[in-house]
Design a protein around this motif. Structure first.
Motif, PDB file in Angstrom:
ATOM      1  N   LEU A  24       0.829  -1.201   0.000  1.00 11.03           N
ATOM      2  CA  LEU A  24       0.000   0.000   0.000  1.00 11.03           C
ATOM      3  C   LEU A  24       0.865   1.254   0.000  1.00 11.03           C
ATOM      4  O   LEU A  24       0.555   2.232  -0.696  1.00 11.03           O
ATOM      5  CB  LEU A  24      -0.953   0.005   1.203  1.00 11.03           C
ATOM      6  N   ASN A  25       1.931   1.248   0.780  1.00 16.30           N
ATOM      7  CA  ASN A  25       2.828   2.397   0.811  1.00 16.30           C
ATOM      8  C   ASN A  25       3.477   2.628  -0.543  1.00 16.30           C
ATOM      9  O   ASN A  25       3.614   3.768  -0.992  1.00 16.30           O
ATOM     10  CB  ASN A  25       3.905   2.221   1.892  1.00 16.30           C
ATOM     11  N   ARG A  26       3.891   1.558  -1.213  1.00 11.62           N
ATOM     12  CA  ARG A  26       4.474   1.688  -2.551  1.00 11.62           C
ATOM     13  C   ARG A  26       3.446   2.246  -3.522  1.00 11.62           C
ATOM     14  O   ARG A  26       3.753   3.080  -4.359  1.00 11.62           O
ATOM     15  CB  ARG A  26       4.986   0.333  -3.047  1.00 11.62           C
ATOM     16  N   GLN A  27       2.208   1.803  -3.414  1.00  8.44           N
ATOM     17  CA  GLN A  27       1.147   2.255  -4.303  1.00  8.44           C
ATOM     18  C   GLN A  27       0.892   3.745  -4.117  1.00  8.44           C
ATOM     19  O   GLN A  27       0.707   4.471  -5.078  1.00  8.44           O
ATOM     20  CB  GLN A  27      -0.148   1.462  -4.047  1.00  8.44           C
ATOM     21  N   GLN A  28       0.908   4.213  -2.880  1.00 11.55           N
ATOM     22  CA  GLN A  28       0.654   5.624  -2.604  1.00 11.55           C
ATOM     23  C   GLN A  28       1.792   6.506  -3.094  1.00 11.55           C
ATOM     24  O   GLN A  28       1.577   7.632  -3.513  1.00 11.55           O
ATOM     25  CB  GLN A  28       0.428   5.840  -1.106  1.00 11.55           C
ATOM     26  N   SER A  29       3.003   6.011  -3.049  1.00 13.60           N
ATOM     27  CA  SER A  29       4.143   6.822  -3.454  1.00 13.60           C
ATOM     28  C   SER A  29       4.422   6.726  -4.949  1.00 13.60           C
ATOM     29  O   SER A  29       5.247   7.464  -5.465  1.00 13.60           O
ATOM     30  CB  SER A  29       5.387   6.416  -2.662  1.00 13.60           C
ATOM     31  N   ALA A  30       3.741   5.845  -5.663  1.00 16.50           N
ATOM     32  CA  ALA A  30       3.947   5.689  -7.101  1.00 16.50           C
ATOM     33  C   ALA A  30       3.386   6.905  -7.831  1.00 16.50           C
ATOM     34  O   ALA A  30       2.389   7.477  -7.421  1.00 16.50           O
ATOM     35  CB  ALA A  30       3.265   4.415  -7.592  1.00 16.50           C
ATOM     36  N   PRO A  31       4.033   7.319  -8.925  1.00 16.81           N
ATOM     37  CA  PRO A  31       3.523   8.468  -9.676  1.00 16.81           C
ATOM     38  C   PRO A  31       2.176   8.139 -10.319  1.00 16.81           C
ATOM     39  O   PRO A  31       1.880   6.990 -10.633  1.00 16.81           O
ATOM     40  CB  PRO A  31       4.598   8.713 -10.738  1.00 16.81           C
ATOM     41  N   ALA A  32       1.372   9.173 -10.493  1.00 19.57           N
ATOM     42  CA  ALA A  32       0.055   8.999 -11.098  1.00 19.57           C
ATOM     43  C   ALA A  32       0.214   8.617 -12.562  1.00 19.57           C
ATOM     44  O   ALA A  32       1.126   9.094 -13.234  1.00 19.57           O
ATOM     45  CB  ALA A  32      -0.753  10.281 -10.976  1.00 19.57           C
ATOM     46  N   PRO A  33      -0.661   7.734 -13.089  1.00 22.14           N
ATOM     47  CA  PRO A  33      -0.565   7.346 -14.495  1.00 22.14           C
ATOM     48  C   PRO A  33      -0.846   8.546 -15.394  1.00 22.14           C
ATOM     49  O   PRO A  33      -1.639   9.416 -15.071  1.00 22.14           O
ATOM     50  CB  PRO A  33      -1.631   6.267 -14.650  1.00 22.14           C
ATOM     51  N   VAL A  34      -0.180   8.577 -16.533  1.00 25.16           N
ATOM     52  CA  VAL A  34      -0.341   9.665 -17.488  1.00 25.16           C
ATOM     53  C   VAL A  34      -1.267   9.200 -18.596  1.00 25.16           C
ATOM     54  O   VAL A  34      -1.069   8.130 -19.175  1.00 25.16           O
ATOM     55  CB  VAL A  34       1.028  10.078 -18.073  1.00 25.16           C
TER      56      VAL A  34
END
Length: 101
Positions: free
Chosen positions: A12-22
């Protein structure tokens, strides 16, 4: 169990810190939003559905077959047949019956 929870928390932490899809544009020309687009609702709802809600149930296909058989015999709409059935159920359980539309 705590190992699974910690792995889930890390994911979940990795998902939150991942950049938003373009979002990729499919056309080369830019699309300009007009005044009608800004005032348009998020979705269209037919005027005949105004003030109504959708009630959905997953049932055996036999229910649908029987409803269609009643529809063929009576010429009534499925909405009318289902409303009658629900009113019969309301009467059975002593709750207020809804008057027809």
């Amino acid at each position: 169990m705590s190992k699974n929870l910690s792995a889930l928390q890390q994911a979940l932490n990795r998902q939150q810190s991942a950049p938003a899809p373009v979002a990729l544009a499919t056309t080369s020309a830019p699309v300009a939003a007009g005044p009608a687009d800004a005032a348009a609702p998020a979705y269209y709802k037919a005027p005949s559905r105004a003030g109504k809600v959708n009630i959905t149930a997953y049932l055996s296909p036999d229910y649908k077959s029987n409803l269609r058989l009643i529809q063929a015999r009576t010429g009534k709409s499925l909405q009318t047949i289902i409303a009658e059935s629900l009113n019969d159920t309301f009467q059975k359980y002593d709750v207020p019956v809804i008057q027809g539309e």
